[in-house]
Design a protein around this motif. Structure first.
Motif, PDB file in Angstrom:
ATOM      1  N   ALA A   3      -8.086 -10.481   9.104  1.00 10.26           N
ATOM      2  CA  ALA A   3      -8.239 -11.542  10.098  1.00 10.26           C
ATOM      3  C   ALA A   3      -6.959 -11.662  10.911  1.00 10.26           C
ATOM      4  O   ALA A   3      -5.851 -11.495  10.384  1.00 10.26           O
ATOM      5  CB  ALA A   3      -8.548 -12.875   9.421  1.00 10.26           C
ATOM      6  N   GLU A   4      -7.133 -11.932  12.210  1.00 13.64           N
ATOM      7  CA  GLU A   4      -6.006 -12.164  13.106  1.00 13.64           C
ATOM      8  C   GLU A   4      -5.978 -13.623  13.533  1.00 13.64           C
ATOM      9  O   GLU A   4      -7.013 -14.278  13.598  1.00 13.64           O
ATOM     10  CB  GLU A   4      -6.116 -11.275  14.352  1.00 13.64           C
ATOM     11  CG  GLU A   4      -5.970  -9.799  14.064  1.00 13.64           C
ATOM     12  CD  GLU A   4      -6.006  -8.942  15.325  1.00 13.64           C
ATOM     13  OE1 GLU A   4      -6.177  -9.508  16.431  1.00 13.64           O
ATOM     14  OE2 GLU A   4      -5.876  -7.709  15.198  1.00 13.64           O
ATOM     15  N   ARG A   5      -4.766 -14.097  13.845  1.00 19.21           N
ATOM     16  CA  ARG A   5      -4.612 -15.470  14.315  1.00 19.21           C
ATOM     17  C   ARG A   5      -3.676 -15.475  15.510  1.00 19.21           C
ATOM     18  O   ARG A   5      -2.759 -14.642  15.583  1.00 19.21           O
ATOM     19  CB  ARG A   5      -4.031 -16.349  13.212  1.00 19.21           C
ATOM     20  CG  ARG A   5      -4.848 -16.272  11.934  1.00 19.21           C
ATOM     21  CD  ARG A   5      -4.154 -16.926  10.807  1.00 19.21           C
ATOM     22  NE  ARG A   5      -4.854 -16.632   9.563  1.00 19.21           N
ATOM     23  CZ  ARG A   5      -4.704 -17.350   8.472  1.00 19.21           C
ATOM     24  NH1 ARG A   5      -3.874 -18.367   8.476  1.00 19.21           N
ATOM     25  NH2 ARG A   5      -5.351 -17.026   7.375  1.00 19.21           N
ATOM     26  N   PRO A   6      -3.846 -16.398  16.441  1.00 15.89           N
ATOM     27  CA  PRO A   6      -2.930 -16.450  17.580  1.00 15.89           C
ATOM     28  C   PRO A   6      -1.522 -16.796  17.110  1.00 15.89           C
ATOM     29  O   PRO A   6      -1.345 -17.463  16.079  1.00 15.89           O
ATOM     30  CB  PRO A   6      -3.518 -17.551  18.462  1.00 15.89           C
ATOM     31  CG  PRO A   6      -4.372 -18.368  17.546  1.00 15.89           C
ATOM     32  CD  PRO A   6      -4.891 -17.436  16.501  1.00 15.89           C
ATOM     33  N   PRO A   7      -0.514 -16.336  17.842  1.00 18.85           N
ATOM     34  CA  PRO A   7       0.863 -16.663  17.443  1.00 18.85           C
ATOM     35  C   PRO A   7       1.133 -18.157  17.570  1.00 18.85           C
ATOM     36  O   PRO A   7       0.452 -18.865  18.322  1.00 18.85           O
ATOM     37  CB  PRO A   7       1.710 -15.857  18.434  1.00 18.85           C
ATOM     38  CG  PRO A   7       0.822 -15.663  19.622  1.00 18.85           C
ATOM     39  CD  PRO A   7      -0.566 -15.537  19.071  1.00 18.85           C
ATOM     40  N   GLU A   8       2.120 -18.615  16.851  1.00 18.44           N
ATOM     41  CA  GLU A   8       2.500 -20.020  16.933  1.00 18.44           C
ATOM     42  C   GLU A   8       3.111 -20.316  18.304  1.00 18.44           C
ATOM     43  O   GLU A   8       3.581 -19.405  19.000  1.00 18.44           O
ATOM     44  CB  GLU A   8       3.481 -20.359  15.808  1.00 18.44           C
ATOM     45  CG  GLU A   8       2.832 -20.285  14.433  1.00 18.44           C
ATOM     46  CD  GLU A   8       3.740 -20.772  13.309  1.00 18.44           C
ATOM     47  OE1 GLU A   8       4.906 -21.137  13.587  1.00 18.44           O
ATOM     48  OE2 GLU A   8       3.281 -20.798  12.150  1.00 18.44           O
ATOM     49  N   PRO A   9       3.097 -21.592  18.724  1.00 17.51           N
ATOM     50  CA  PRO A   9       3.617 -21.949  20.051  1.00 17.51           C
ATOM     51  C   PRO A   9       5.042 -21.425  20.257  1.00 17.51           C
ATOM     52  O   PRO A   9       5.879 -21.479  19.356  1.00 17.51           O
ATOM     53  CB  PRO A   9       3.596 -23.488  20.027  1.00 17.51           C
ATOM     54  CG  PRO A   9       2.506 -23.826  19.061  1.00 17.51           C
ATOM     55  CD  PRO A   9       2.566 -22.778  18.001  1.00 17.51           C
ATOM     56  N   SER A  12       4.102 -16.552  22.044  1.00 21.21           N
ATOM     57  CA  SER A  12       3.034 -15.747  22.633  1.00 21.21           C
ATOM     58  C   SER A  12       3.514 -14.741  23.669  1.00 21.21           C
ATOM     59  O   SER A  12       2.805 -13.773  23.967  1.00 21.21           O
ATOM     60  CB  SER A  12       1.972 -16.659  23.265  1.00 21.21           C
ATOM     61  OG  SER A  12       2.548 -17.469  24.277  1.00 21.21           O
ATOM     62  N   ASP A  13       4.712 -14.928  24.245  1.00 22.13           N
ATOM     63  CA  ASP A  13       5.182 -13.960  25.232  1.00 22.13           C
ATOM     64  C   ASP A  13       5.650 -12.666  24.588  1.00 22.13           C
ATOM     65  O   ASP A  13       5.662 -11.611  25.235  1.00 22.13           O
ATOM     66  CB  ASP A  13       6.306 -14.557  26.087  1.00 22.13           C
ATOM     67  CG  ASP A  13       7.504 -15.003  25.274  1.00 22.13           C
ATOM     68  OD1 ASP A  13       7.317 -15.346  24.080  1.00 22.13           O
ATOM     69  OD2 ASP A  13       8.621 -15.013  25.818  1.00 22.13           O
ATOM     70  N   ARG A  14       6.006 -12.715  23.271  1.00 20.40           N
ATOM     71  CA  ARG A  14       6.499 -11.504  22.613  1.00 20.40           C
ATOM     72  C   ARG A  14       5.723 -11.136  21.352  1.00 20.40           C
ATOM     73  O   ARG A  14       5.887 -10.036  20.821  1.00 20.40           O
ATOM     74  CB  ARG A  14       7.992 -11.658  22.299  1.00 20.40           C
ATOM     75  CG  ARG A  14       8.818 -11.749  23.578  1.00 20.40           C
ATOM     76  CD  ARG A  14      10.284 -11.890  23.340  1.00 20.40           C
ATOM     77  NE  ARG A  14      10.887 -10.688  22.796  1.00 20.40           N
ATOM     78  CZ  ARG A  14      12.191 -10.578  22.525  1.00 20.40           C
ATOM     79  NH1 ARG A  14      13.006 -11.597  22.764  1.00 20.40           N
ATOM     80  NH2 ARG A  14      12.677  -9.465  22.019  1.00 20.40           N
ATOM     81  N   ARG A  72       4.059  -7.705  20.708  1.00 18.54           N
ATOM     82  CA  ARG A  72       3.393  -7.131  21.867  1.00 18.54           C
ATOM     83  C   ARG A  72       4.059  -5.807  22.242  1.00 18.54           C
ATOM     84  O   ARG A  72       5.259  -5.610  21.977  1.00 18.54           O
ATOM     85  CB  ARG A  72       3.470  -8.088  23.059  1.00 18.54           C
ATOM     86  CG  ARG A  72       2.659  -9.354  22.892  1.00 18.54           C
ATOM     87  CD  ARG A  72       2.592 -10.152  24.179  1.00 18.54           C
ATOM     88  NE  ARG A  72       1.821 -11.369  24.006  1.00 18.54           N
ATOM     89  CZ  ARG A  72       0.492 -11.437  24.043  1.00 18.54           C
ATOM     90  NH1 ARG A  72      -0.196 -10.335  24.269  1.00 18.54           N
ATOM     91  NH2 ARG A  72      -0.140 -12.578  23.865  1.00 18.54           N
ATOM     92  N   PRO A  73       3.307  -4.893  22.863  1.00 11.47           N
ATOM     93  CA  PRO A  73       3.918  -3.630  23.280  1.00 11.47           C
ATOM     94  C   PRO A  73       5.149  -3.856  24.157  1.00 11.47           C
ATOM     95  O   PRO A  73       5.108  -4.601  25.136  1.00 11.47           O
ATOM     96  CB  PRO A  73       2.792  -2.957  24.073  1.00 11.47           C
ATOM     97  CG  PRO A  73       1.530  -3.499  23.475  1.00 11.47           C
ATOM     98  CD  PRO A  73       1.856  -4.934  23.151  1.00 11.47           C
ATOM     99  N   PRO A 137      12.611  -6.919  30.298  1.00 12.31           N
ATOM    100  CA  PRO A 137      11.517  -7.648  30.954  1.00 12.31           C
ATOM    101  C   PRO A 137      10.599  -6.754  31.772  1.00 12.31           C
ATOM    102  O   PRO A 137       9.494  -7.170  32.147  1.00 12.31           O
ATOM    103  CB  PRO A 137      12.263  -8.651  31.855  1.00 12.31           C
ATOM    104  CG  PRO A 137      13.619  -8.062  32.068  1.00 12.31           C
ATOM    105  CD  PRO A 137      13.938  -7.318  30.803  1.00 12.31           C
ATOM    106  N   ALA A 138      11.039  -5.522  32.060  1.00  9.06           N
ATOM    107  CA  ALA A 138      10.196  -4.601  32.831  1.00  9.06           C
ATOM    108  C   ALA A 138       9.191  -3.856  31.960  1.00  9.06           C
ATOM    109  O   ALA A 138       8.335  -3.139  32.490  1.00  9.06           O
ATOM    110  CB  ALA A 138      11.071  -3.587  33.571  1.00  9.06           C
TER     111      ALA A 138
END
Length: 238
Positions: A3-9, A12-14, A72-73, A137-138
């Motif tokens: 199971a997957e869960r969204p990242p904590e607040p 989410s950007d990384r 994230r990639p 950031p690129a």
């Protein structure tokens, strides 16, 4: 069970997700390249699953519990304190990394607890480390442009880099060259389409392959199996 869960607040950007897997029976799970890096808490403790360039069969025993944080990639940056290409196609215990005492000290030698407690502790530790771990950031723009089928020269020009700069930044952010990154991003796009029920001939065109044979060959090189095994994966006995 997986199971997957969204990242904590704030993550989410990384961070793509938190996840856990519980082995109800013994089996071998086929892990395929996705341009991500995972921090995993398994039966033997914490380890890093580096960026893969090929299939990685992973044995899971009945009763095993694994809890992970998936970056994230291109977002892991210098989180682990060494060039990402040194972790390519590797599974490395956190305790073997240089400067390990400064990486995630609150997790080292921590006793195993519930899945929820482990995942929360991992994400809290990751958030602390990310606050001081830089990244390019690129990187998302690199992956996006390469995934659209642009050549390395075209992507470098669009982003204002020389080809040598793009090569270096790709190795730093993803652990492999732009050409390899392009193949993996395209493969993952094709896999998502196929799992959504899109016919393979249409998958090949949409994902940017020359034809269906090109798609089949690339899938086999990257995963070791045919697409139908990835769309409806069969777990193998351990």
């Amino acid at each position: 069970m997986y199971a997957e869960r969204p990242p904590e607040p704030g993550l989410s950007d990384r961070v793509a997700c938190g996840w856990h897997r519980v082995g109800e029976t013994s089996f071998t799970q086929l892990v395929v390249p996705d341009a991500c890096v995972d921090l995993i808490w398994g039966p033997g403790g914490l380890f890093v699953a580096g960026p893969d360039t090929g299939p990685m069969p992973t044995s899971v025993r009945a009763g095993d519990t694994l809890v992970g944080v998936r970056f994230r990639p291109g977002a892991v940056g210098d989180f682990f304190g060494l060039p990402l290409q040194e972790l390519r196609d590797q599974r490395v215990p956190l305790s073997d990394l240089p400067g390990r005492q400064h990486l995630l000290p609150e997790l080292m030698d921590r006793p195993a607890t519930s899945v929820e407690a482990r995942l929360h502790a991992m994400q809290r530790a990751v958030a602390r480390r990310l606050a001081v771990a830089g990244h390019d950031p690129a990187a998302p723009a690199m992956a996006s442009a390469l995934g659209k089928g642009h050549t390395v020269a075209q992507v470098a020009w669009r982003l204002g880099f020389s080809e040598r700069q793009l090569q270096r930044r790709s190795l730093t952010s993803f652990g492999y060259t732009p050409k390899t990154l392009q193949r993996i991003v395209r493969f993952q796009h094709a896999l998502c389409l196929a799992r959504a029920g899109v016919p393979l001939a249409e998958v090949a065109v949409t994902a940017g392959y020359t034809d269906q044979a090109h798609l089949a060959n690339d899938v086999k090189r990257l995963s070791g199996v045919q697409m139908h095994r990835l769309v409806s994966p069969l777990r193998e006995s351990a």
